[in-house]
Design a protein around this motif. Sequence first.
Motif, mmCIF file in Angstrom:
data_model
loop_
_atom_site.group_PDB
_atom_site.id
_atom_site.type_symbol
_atom_site.label_atom_id
_atom_site.label_comp_id
_atom_site.label_asym_id
_atom_site.label_seq_id
_atom_site.Cartn_x
_atom_site.Cartn_y
_atom_site.Cartn_z
ATOM 1 N N SER A 84 0.840 -1.196 0.000
ATOM 2 C CA SER A 84 0.000 0.000 0.000
ATOM 3 C C SER A 84 0.874 1.244 0.000
ATOM 4 N N GLY A 85 0.552 2.172 -0.893
ATOM 5 C CA GLY A 85 1.335 3.399 -1.004
ATOM 6 C C GLY A 85 2.535 3.282 -1.914
ATOM 7 N N LYS A 86 2.794 2.110 -2.472
ATOM 8 C CA LYS A 86 3.951 1.898 -3.343
ATOM 9 C C LYS A 86 3.549 2.017 -4.822
ATOM 10 N N ILE A 87 4.496 2.473 -5.627
ATOM 11 C CA ILE A 87 4.289 2.688 -7.062
ATOM 12 C C ILE A 87 5.302 1.840 -7.812
ATOM 13 N N ALA A 88 4.818 1.058 -8.774
ATOM 14 C CA ALA A 88 5.693 0.141 -9.500
ATOM 15 C C ALA A 88 5.684 0.432 -10.993
ATOM 16 N N LEU A 89 6.819 0.233 -11.615
ATOM 17 C CA LEU A 89 6.947 0.280 -13.069
ATOM 18 C C LEU A 89 7.612 -1.024 -13.481
ATOM 19 N N VAL A 90 6.889 -1.846 -14.222
ATOM 20 C CA VAL A 90 7.382 -3.142 -14.672
ATOM 21 C C VAL A 90 7.514 -3.080 -16.184
ATOM 22 N N THR A 91 8.725 -3.150 -16.713
ATOM 23 C CA THR A 91 8.877 -3.064 -18.163
ATOM 24 C C THR A 91 8.361 -4.340 -18.819
ATOM 25 N N GLY A 92 7.767 -4.172 -19.991
ATOM 26 C CA GLY A 92 7.207 -5.317 -20.702
ATOM 27 C C GLY A 92 6.079 -5.983 -19.934
ATOM 28 N N SER A 93 5.159 -5.170 -19.392
ATOM 29 C CA SER A 93 4.154 -5.713 -18.472
ATOM 30 C C SER A 93 2.798 -5.973 -19.113
ATOM 31 N N ALA A 94 2.754 -6.077 -20.445
ATOM 32 C CA ALA A 94 1.471 -6.355 -21.098
ATOM 33 C C ALA A 94 1.222 -7.837 -21.301
ATOM 34 N N GLY A 95 2.176 -8.680 -20.945
ATOM 35 C CA GLY A 95 1.971 -10.109 -21.127
ATOM 36 C C GLY A 95 3.037 -10.905 -20.416
ATOM 37 N N GLY A 96 2.830 -12.223 -20.332
ATOM 38 C CA GLY A 96 3.819 -13.133 -19.782
ATOM 39 C C GLY A 96 4.247 -12.797 -18.375
ATOM 40 N N ILE A 97 5.577 -12.883 -18.139
ATOM 41 C CA ILE A 97 6.125 -12.649 -16.809
ATOM 42 C C ILE A 97 5.813 -11.240 -16.324
ATOM 43 N N GLY A 98 5.978 -10.232 -17.199
ATOM 44 C CA GLY A 98 5.761 -8.849 -16.789
ATOM 45 C C GLY A 98 4.349 -8.597 -16.318
ATOM 46 N N LYS A 99 3.379 -9.135 -17.036
ATOM 47 C CA LYS A 99 1.988 -8.938 -16.650
ATOM 48 C C LYS A 99 1.689 -9.627 -15.332
ATOM 49 N N ALA A 100 2.246 -10.815 -15.147
ATOM 50 C CA ALA A 100 2.037 -11.534 -13.889
ATOM 51 C C ALA A 100 2.643 -10.770 -12.716
ATOM 52 N N ILE A 101 3.822 -10.171 -12.926
ATOM 53 C CA ILE A 101 4.452 -9.381 -11.858
ATOM 54 C C ILE A 101 3.598 -8.168 -11.527
#
Length: 708
Positions: A445-462
């Motif tokens: 809560s209160g944290k902001i994340a940027l996950v590259t390549g997050s539209a599918g596969g591992i990135g989306k799951a993360i």
Amino acid sequence: MAEIIGKASFKHVSYLWDEAKAAELEGDEVALLLYRSNLLGADLRLTNYGGGNTSCKAIAKDPLTGQNTEVMWIKGSGGDIGTLTRSGLAALYVDRLRSLEHIYKGIEHEDEMVELFNHCIYDLNSKAPSIDTPLHGFLPFKHIDHLHPDAAIAIAAAKDGKRITQELFGGEIGWVEWQRPGFDLGLKLRKCLDENPGIRGIMLGSHGLFTWGDTAYESYVNTLTVIERCAEYLEANYGKRRPVFGGQRMTALPAEDRRKQAAALAPVLRGFCSSQRHMVGHFSDDERVLEFINSNDLDRLAPMGTSCPDHFLRTKISPLVLDIAPDADLTDLETLKASLTPAFEAYRAMYKDYYNACKHPNSPAMRDPNPVIILYPGVGLFSFSKDKQTARVAAEFYINAINVMKGAEAISEYTSLPRQEAFDIEYWLLEEAKLQRMPKPKPLSGKIALVTGSAGGIGKAIAKKLVQEGAVVLLNDLNGDRLEGAAGDFHQAFGKDAYATARLDVTDARQIQQAFDTAALAFGGVDIVVNNAGLSISKSIEDHTEKDWNLLYDVLVKGQFFVTQAAVTVLKKQAIGGDIVNIVSKNALVSGPNNAGYGSAKAAQLHLSRLNAAELGADKIRVNVVNPDAVISDSNIWSGGWAEGRAKAYGITVEELPAYYAKRTLLNEVILPEDIANACFALVGGLMNKSTGNVLNVDGGVAMAFVR
């Protein structure tokens, strides 16, 4: 049903009543209450998120006696009329609620009455009754709306609002002076009605509006008509008495420049506002905001604070107004922080003085003294709170407050709640009890994340895992169609406040900066960066081309480096630490055929992670690695001939790859994207805040890949 009025009768509010839809609900007063409530809540000019309440009274059979009895259904505590359902209603016996008057001991015992509402419950599945319950209960009307429309509150908050109300409505709207909601205010509403028979509503000083009708439709139209009349009156007076907000003292920067300045400043402000806990931000350069913050009256009106309790509870006692030129150079971080530190220290001292001057012996401990609303003249409004929705809603409420100030100043003089009254609302023991009943914050809560390549596969799951654990996330991808699909999935699963989106090619420095700017504007900055974007090429040494080699190193190594570099800039602005997690590979440690380019790039990623961890530790920025292997599900890694190449290297078919990879592991397990997501959460979830430079293998157990 009463005569249908139609949309043409209204200019300042939205007439949304659908006669056919309402006809389907005829005979079910509770269903009509919900329908009316949802329509009212859909127009933010009528009320704001979580604000106001609606009710109906109808005859129902008493389950204990079998006799007909009058029951009141009313929005329960903490609900929102725009999304209200039956489960959000409280249902009470009207006669029992009114009989509490006989044991009411006076205003000093106000809070004791709330627990007694539970003895009046008709439906055992009821939502907890709110403090406004008696305000509806002591009025005899079948359908009642209590809203906080800006146009009405502008009159209610005007210095001579009572006179204006009487003249504007010719005595058809009553007036009750400001008082904190509760049992006594309910009695005062009844008294006002008794003294003014035939009125169609009551204005509550500095607070809001009560309107009613014998049917859901009559109440709806009455509400719209009264608010429309208030809005017409304000519109006719803007600029007549004096220029709006005393006229403009400065001109706002062009839109693109405003957003550039806001993106640069937001992480710095977020760092100051997160001195006690991580806050999420929101930015608005709405034209109503700009009109106010660029005006001559800003310095006079802003410190006064808001008038309506619903506004005040979400925006705090007053905003912080920044003394920074709109076009100031914000690149010198040391100088910028040196200029902002005294402003934040002064605000915290003001809030502490306010608390100490107004507190009671039994008041709750002082809460976070940092501002919720920050105004940057020439640029816009920042709001910071525990999550994105609360920050966004706080900004919306402050815009409501701006509208109120604008209207009140147009017709008279704006008045705010006295400091003691404001404190008694903010630190009301009933409000504190409500806060204590709220669920415990999730780990992120209160944290902001940027996950590259997050539209599918591992990135989306993360990204999905981080949101499930309380974070907000910037979804991004090189593939626009995949990104659009992922955004739709996240909107359906988590709602609009859980994510933002940006197209991102990690080989493009401009797009990297734009992505971090988008995160700053949407959420205030970033705390967790997961370098996940990748691709794979499996070829023999002879078949590898220079183009293959450059692509692997550009995406995997340079991409990780430049994304990390941009992340560090933001993290240092915030100065509250952070996490960088690099999704590398078993191949960084294990040699194999047809893997020279990919494996060596992965090895470079791994050592780059160690180097970054060593450099950034002093800033409390943790850098850790997750090493997956053979994550086939929904992964771009397996496109472009990689699967065929690996199958050929092992002398098997592509279809046999999952089983082959599982059998060669110590645990004989197939590795899924969710397994990598869980590993990332393990590193950033709070239990490993004293760990950096680590490698976490998620490969089912490959002995050759053991680090130690």
